[in-house]
Design a protein around this motif. Structure first.
Motif, PDB file in Angstrom:
ATOM      1  N   ALA A  96      12.882   2.097  -2.999  1.00  0.00           N
ATOM      2  CA  ALA A  96      12.344   2.964  -4.061  1.00  0.00           C
ATOM      3  C   ALA A  96      10.830   2.779  -4.162  1.00  0.00           C
ATOM      4  CB  ALA A  96      13.007   2.642  -5.399  1.00  0.00           C
ATOM      5  N   LEU A  97      10.409   1.525  -3.978  1.00  0.00           N
ATOM      6  CA  LEU A  97       8.961   1.259  -3.992  1.00  0.00           C
ATOM      7  C   LEU A  97       8.284   1.951  -2.811  1.00  0.00           C
ATOM      8  CD1 LEU A  97       6.447  -0.228  -5.055  1.00  0.00           C
ATOM      9  CD2 LEU A  97       7.112  -2.192  -3.654  1.00  0.00           C
ATOM     10  N   GLY A 150      21.677  -0.244   4.112  1.00  0.00           N
ATOM     11  CA  GLY A 150      20.251  -0.037   3.856  1.00  0.00           C
ATOM     12  C   GLY A 150      19.937   1.430   3.607  1.00  0.00           C
ATOM     13  N   LEU A 151      20.559   2.283   4.440  1.00  0.00           N
ATOM     14  CA  LEU A 151      20.327   3.726   4.319  1.00  0.00           C
ATOM     15  C   LEU A 151      20.820   4.253   2.970  1.00  0.00           C
ATOM     16  CD1 LEU A 151      19.457   6.180   6.187  1.00  0.00           C
ATOM     17  CD2 LEU A 151      21.889   6.495   6.592  1.00  0.00           C
ATOM     18  N   CYS A 152      22.037   3.875   2.606  1.00  0.00           N
ATOM     19  CA  CYS A 152      22.614   4.362   1.349  1.00  0.00           C
ATOM     20  C   CYS A 152      21.867   3.790   0.145  1.00  0.00           C
ATOM     21  CB  CYS A 152      24.099   4.006   1.279  1.00  0.00           C
ATOM     22  SG  CYS A 152      25.109   4.954   2.415  1.00  0.00           S
ATOM     23  N   SER A 153      21.461   2.516   0.230  1.00  0.00           N
ATOM     24  CA  SER A 153      20.694   1.924  -0.865  1.00  0.00           C
ATOM     25  C   SER A 153      19.391   2.685  -1.050  1.00  0.00           C
ATOM     26  CB  SER A 153      20.369   0.459  -0.575  1.00  0.00           C
ATOM     27  OG  SER A 153      21.541  -0.253  -0.320  1.00  0.00           O
ATOM     28  N   SER A 154      18.764   3.033   0.065  1.00  0.00           N
ATOM     29  CA  SER A 154      17.523   3.773   0.007  1.00  0.00           C
ATOM     30  C   SER A 154      17.729   5.135  -0.649  1.00  0.00           C
ATOM     31  CB  SER A 154      16.966   3.919   1.423  1.00  0.00           C
ATOM     32  OG  SER A 154      16.028   4.939   1.470  1.00  0.00           O
ATOM     33  N   LEU A 155      18.822   5.814  -0.291  1.00  0.00           N
ATOM     34  CA  LEU A 155      19.123   7.110  -0.909  1.00  0.00           C
ATOM     35  C   LEU A 155      19.292   6.950  -2.418  1.00  0.00           C
ATOM     36  CD1 LEU A 155      21.603   8.652   1.685  1.00  0.00           C
ATOM     37  CD2 LEU A 155      19.343   9.525   1.078  1.00  0.00           C
ATOM     38  N   THR A 156      20.034   5.920  -2.816  1.00  0.00           N
ATOM     39  CA  THR A 156      20.222   5.655  -4.243  1.00  0.00           C
ATOM     40  C   THR A 156      18.867   5.400  -4.904  1.00  0.00           C
ATOM     41  OG1 THR A 156      22.469   4.845  -3.997  1.00  0.00           O
ATOM     42  CG2 THR A 156      21.254   4.034  -5.893  1.00  0.00           C
ATOM     43  N   GLY A 157      18.014   4.629  -4.227  1.00  0.00           N
ATOM     44  CA  GLY A 157      16.676   4.353  -4.766  1.00  0.00           C
ATOM     45  C   GLY A 157      15.863   5.625  -4.955  1.00  0.00           C
ATOM     46  N   ILE A 158      15.924   6.507  -3.949  1.00  0.00           N
ATOM     47  CA  ILE A 158      15.182   7.776  -4.043  1.00  0.00           C
ATOM     48  C   ILE A 158      15.694   8.601  -5.231  1.00  0.00           C
ATOM     49  CG2 ILE A 158      14.776  10.000  -2.900  1.00  0.00           C
ATOM     50  CD1 ILE A 158      14.823   8.456  -0.221  1.00  0.00           C
ATOM     51  N   ALA A 168      14.898 -12.749  -1.748  1.00  0.00           N
ATOM     52  CA  ALA A 168      13.662 -12.558  -0.989  1.00  0.00           C
ATOM     53  C   ALA A 168      13.097 -11.158  -1.217  1.00  0.00           C
ATOM     54  CB  ALA A 168      13.924 -12.795   0.493  1.00  0.00           C
ATOM     55  N   LEU A 169      13.997 -10.148  -1.195  1.00  0.00           N
ATOM     56  CA  LEU A 169      13.512  -8.769  -1.323  1.00  0.00           C
ATOM     57  C   LEU A 169      13.082  -8.453  -2.752  1.00  0.00           C
ATOM     58  CD1 LEU A 169      16.001  -6.817   0.972  1.00  0.00           C
ATOM     59  CD2 LEU A 169      13.606  -7.364   1.419  1.00  0.00           C
ATOM     60  N   VAL A 170      13.755  -9.042  -3.742  1.00  0.00           N
ATOM     61  CA  VAL A 170      13.298  -8.875  -5.130  1.00  0.00           C
ATOM     62  C   VAL A 170      11.887  -9.436  -5.257  1.00  0.00           C
ATOM     63  CG1 VAL A 170      13.606  -9.743  -7.483  1.00  0.00           C
ATOM     64  CG2 VAL A 170      15.559  -8.807  -6.250  1.00  0.00           C
ATOM     65  N   GLY A 171      11.696 -10.623  -4.673  1.00  0.00           N
ATOM     66  CA  GLY A 171      10.374 -11.246  -4.705  1.00  0.00           C
ATOM     67  C   GLY A 171       9.346 -10.385  -3.997  1.00  0.00           C
ATOM     68  N   LEU A 172       9.711  -9.902  -2.810  1.00  0.00           N
ATOM     69  CA  LEU A 172       8.777  -9.097  -2.030  1.00  0.00           C
ATOM     70  C   LEU A 172       8.403  -7.815  -2.776  1.00  0.00           C
ATOM     71  CD1 LEU A 172       7.367  -9.074   0.726  1.00  0.00           C
ATOM     72  CD2 LEU A 172       9.321  -7.812   1.639  1.00  0.00           C
ATOM     73  N   THR A 173       9.397  -7.218  -3.415  1.00  0.00           N
ATOM     74  CA  THR A 173       9.126  -5.997  -4.188  1.00  0.00           C
ATOM     75  C   THR A 173       8.108  -6.291  -5.288  1.00  0.00           C
ATOM     76  OG1 THR A 173      11.413  -5.323  -3.796  1.00  0.00           O
ATOM     77  CG2 THR A 173      10.220  -4.136  -5.515  1.00  0.00           C
ATOM     78  N   ASN A 174       8.305  -7.401  -5.981  1.00  0.00           N
ATOM     79  CA  ASN A 174       7.365  -7.762  -7.056  1.00  0.00           C
ATOM     80  C   ASN A 174       5.979  -8.071  -6.520  1.00  0.00           C
ATOM     81  OD1 ASN A 174       8.859  -7.491  -9.480  1.00  0.00           O
ATOM     82  ND2 ASN A 174      10.084  -9.261  -8.866  1.00  0.00           N
ATOM     83  N   LEU A 233      13.534   4.378   6.186  1.00  0.00           N
ATOM     84  CA  LEU A 233      13.229   3.383   7.216  1.00  0.00           C
ATOM     85  C   LEU A 233      13.182   1.978   6.626  1.00  0.00           C
ATOM     86  CD1 LEU A 233      10.554   4.972   9.575  1.00  0.00           C
ATOM     87  CD2 LEU A 233      12.856   4.161  10.150  1.00  0.00           C
ATOM     88  N   THR A 234      12.583   1.862   5.432  1.00  0.00           N
ATOM     89  CA  THR A 234      12.523   0.552   4.777  1.00  0.00           C
ATOM     90  C   THR A 234      13.937   0.027   4.539  1.00  0.00           C
ATOM     91  OG1 THR A 234      10.510   1.263   3.672  1.00  0.00           O
ATOM     92  CG2 THR A 234      11.600  -0.688   2.779  1.00  0.00           C
ATOM     93  N   GLY A 235      14.794   0.885   3.999  1.00  0.00           N
ATOM     94  CA  GLY A 235      16.176   0.476   3.737  1.00  0.00           C
ATOM     95  C   GLY A 235      16.892   0.058   5.011  1.00  0.00           C
ATOM     96  N   CYS A 236      16.757   0.896   6.059  1.00  0.00           N
ATOM     97  CA  CYS A 236      17.432   0.590   7.326  1.00  0.00           C
ATOM     98  C   CYS A 236      16.907  -0.714   7.918  1.00  0.00           C
ATOM     99  CB  CYS A 236      17.240   1.726   8.326  1.00  0.00           C
ATOM    100  SG  CYS A 236      18.120   3.223   7.867  1.00  0.00           S
ATOM    101  N   ALA A 237      15.599  -0.935   7.808  1.00  0.00           N
ATOM    102  CA  ALA A 237      15.019  -2.156   8.367  1.00  0.00           C
ATOM    103  C   ALA A 237      15.598  -3.388   7.669  1.00  0.00           C
ATOM    104  CB  ALA A 237      13.496  -2.126   8.235  1.00  0.00           C
ATOM    105  N   CYS A 238      15.717  -3.322   6.344  1.00  0.00           N
ATOM    106  CA  CYS A 238      16.306  -4.456   5.608  1.00  0.00           C
ATOM    107  C   CYS A 238      17.740  -4.695   6.069  1.00  0.00           C
ATOM    108  CB  CYS A 238      16.299  -4.191   4.106  1.00  0.00           C
ATOM    109  SG  CYS A 238      14.656  -4.045   3.397  1.00  0.00           S
TER     110      CYS A 238
END
Lengths: 255, 330
Positions: B88-89, B232-240, B141-147, B111-116
């Motif tokens: 989402a970021l 990753g792909l579906c999470s990214s869609l949800t984020g969008i 790790a990803l929560v931290g990275l997002t912040n 791409l970000t979601g798929c990479a994760c």
């Protein structure tokens, strides 16, 4: 080594396999010819299963060994490649996914699909049904869409074996196919192995049961501690002679 | 008592075994809805509550679909909430940097979601790590990275409110929020792949008997990695969808997805042991879970009851599945 004029389907040249410091197989040289049933016998840990795994591509040999298919040295060997060259295996643990349907198991890794990879269920079900009928594994209780966990041990073996012949297989390896089977079921499997030979296929048969091993074989290969200690055609050797021969090697091993 | 048992048996036999989990989940959902309607007809017989629920339901459904795959593959993924946030970021940041270029922002997020997901997949399949612990760590790790990347900013996107893409993705199509159609479409595609495609079979075999798959030439490691990428792909869609709905990015976007979405998978009738699963069940399970979250409050109960109701539903639905579909464990 063998009188057959045909070229071997599979040749192993100096194949070894070690796990750490232990050799499961050491310097194996063997040829497997079309239309021949080879009984591969040996004690537990002699290397029988490792040998089949190397031929079927699920285990890599140590470097230095060569796998030769139809007189042609293969580079990278894998389960998928072995199947593409007509080598099918019925594994000891039956290699079935028990929660999937019979037809899905029969076509596992070889699904009949359209261009986009979607499975043609009708075609797979019809072929599975025909196959099961052909080998006499019919039942009112289940059909090709039943899950494998509904089947008895013998029926599961039937699925595994029928999978091995459905495709253009030329060499079928059966690893302890009759273990934990009722006598009548085991007899069916033996009958089935003879059918394979009639169809011109090469068979590698592994069994703990010396009578079964003797009954179906054209040739015996005995493994001891990862080495070939005996390799000869059956000729007119009787079952008793064969068992005596096995005992001889077993005793030698104990000394 | 015994006639009752005989009756359930008869009903069971009418339904093919593969469809039993879906029917079980559906029966449970209907019973729950009846209970809600009886207890608060003034709420549950109006359109408003459904429109409200249909705003957020698709977000849970989309990511939940991919969790059916991973559960069937015999693994688990706990990192999807943080993948929702970080992709989402990526989406929001790209929009801001490019002057609202959706053509770049959507691929950047996907791409970000798929990479994760790919990293998760490699860690699990190449290094043989436990997926439970790997993805738990990955989530932190990803929560931290997002912040770190976001640096404490709440990113408002007021100018997307009248963009065409937003209207297509999360606008209203009649009384129905557009995302319901999108999630239905995705559910149909992922359902077909799961139940009818070669890949779906390989996923289930990976969770049931990976050795069997390998012996038959199926690349189990690649299959599992692809499933992590799908998450990753579906999470990214949800984020969008979440960013578009709120017109805002906040770094805690993924919070609140973890337990309800996992619950939706199991309430839907996918067993925790791997080897099988049901996409139809997930769709119903997600609805069950989202309706409880909203319904308990709407029924006039204190918000504190939500978790309690939630817990009851999960336990009762599992008992129901067990009786209806047989053992869920092997």
């Amino acid at each position: 080594m063998n009188q057959s004029a045909d070229t071997p389907i599979v040749s192993l040249h100096n194949v070894s396999k070690s796990f750490g410091r232990v050799f499961a197989l050491e310097g194996i040289n063997l040829d497997f010819y079309p239309g021949q049933i080879v009984s591969l016998v040996g004690d537990n840990g002699a290397g029988k299963s490792t040998l089949t795994k190397i031929i079927s591509g699920t285990e890599d040999p140590d470097s230095g060994g060569e796998i030769i298919i139809d007189n042609e040295k293969v580079g990278k060997w894998s389960a998928a490649r072995a199947r593409n060259r007509g080598i099918e295996t019925v594994h000891q643990n039956r290699a079935l996914s028990e929660q999937q349907s019979i037809y899905a198991n029969v076509f596992l890794g070889r699904e009949k699909t359209n261009r986009f990879g979607f499975v043609s269920r009708k075609a797979e079900i019809a072929e599975t049904e025909a196959l099961m009928r052909k080998i006499g594994y019919t039942s009112k209780v289940w059909n090709p869409t039943s899950t494998v966990n509904k089947l008895s041990g013998g029926e599961r073996q039937g699925v595994a074996i029928s999978r091995a012949i459905l495709f253009e297989s030329r060499l079928v390896m059966l690893d302890e196919p009759t273990t934990a089977m009722a006598l009548s079921e085991a007899a069916e499997v033996i009958e089935f192995i003879r059918d394979l030979k009639k169809a011109g296929k090469s068979v590698i048969f592994i069994s703990h049961n010396p009578w079964d091993a003797h009954m179906v074989a054209d040739r015996f290969v005995i493994l001891e501690r990862g080495k070939v200690v005996y390799d000869a055609p059956k000729g007119d050797m009787s079952a008793d002679d064969f068992i005596a021969l096995l005992h001889k090697f077993a005793k030698k091993d104990q000394l | 008592m015994s006639t009752e048992v005989a009756k359930t048996k008869k009903i069971k036999e009418l339904i093919p075994e593969v469809y039993r989990p879906v029917f079980g989940a559906a029966i449970f959902f209907v019973l729950m809805m009846v209970a809600f309607i009886v207890s608060a007809p003034e709420v549950f017989l109006t359109v408003g509550i459904y429109t409200a629920i249909f705003l957020s339901l698709p977000l849970f459904t989309i990511v939940g679909l991919s969790l059916v795959y991973i559960t069937a593959a015999g693994e688990i993924d706990l990192s999807f909430p943080s993948i929702i946030a970080i992709s989402a970021l990526a989406f929001t940041w790209t929009l801001q940097q490019t002057g609202m270029n959706f053509g770049l922002a959507i691929p950047a997020s996907l791409l970000t979601g798929c990479a994760c997901g790919w990293v998760n997949g490699l860690l699990v399949t190449r290094l043989g790590l436990s997926s439970l612990i790997t993805t738990l760590g990955m989530n932190f790790a990803l929560v931290g990275l997002t912040n770190i990347l976001n640096n404490g900013v709440v990113r408002g996107l007021t100018d997307i409110n009248d963009s065409k893409i937003r209207a297509i993705l999360v606008g209203s199509w009649g009384p129905m929020p557009a995302q319901m159609f999108w999630s239905t479409g995705i559910a149909i595609i992922l359902g077909l792949i799961f139940h009818r495609h070669r890949f779906g079979i390989h996923v289930k075999v990976a969770g049931d008997n990976p050795e069997a798959g390998r012996a038959m030439g199926v690349n189990i490691e690649r299959t599992k990695t692809l499933v992590f990428i799908l998450i990753g792909l579906c999470s990214s869609l949800t984020g969008i969808f979440a960013v578009l709905l709120n017109s805002t990015f906040f770094p805690t976007m993924g919070d609140g997805y973890l337990l309800p979405t996992l619950a939706a998978v199991f309430v839907g009738g996918t067993p925790v042991t791997g080897g099988k699963g049901t996409i139809g069940g997930l769709v119903i399970g997600a609805a069950t879970v989202v309706f409880i979250q909203t319904g308990v409050v709407a029924a006039g109960l204190d918000g504190y009851w939500t978790s309690f109701g939630f817990g009851l539903v999960i336990v009762f639905s599992l008992i129901g599945h067990r009786r209806f579909s047989g053992k869920l464990t092997r």
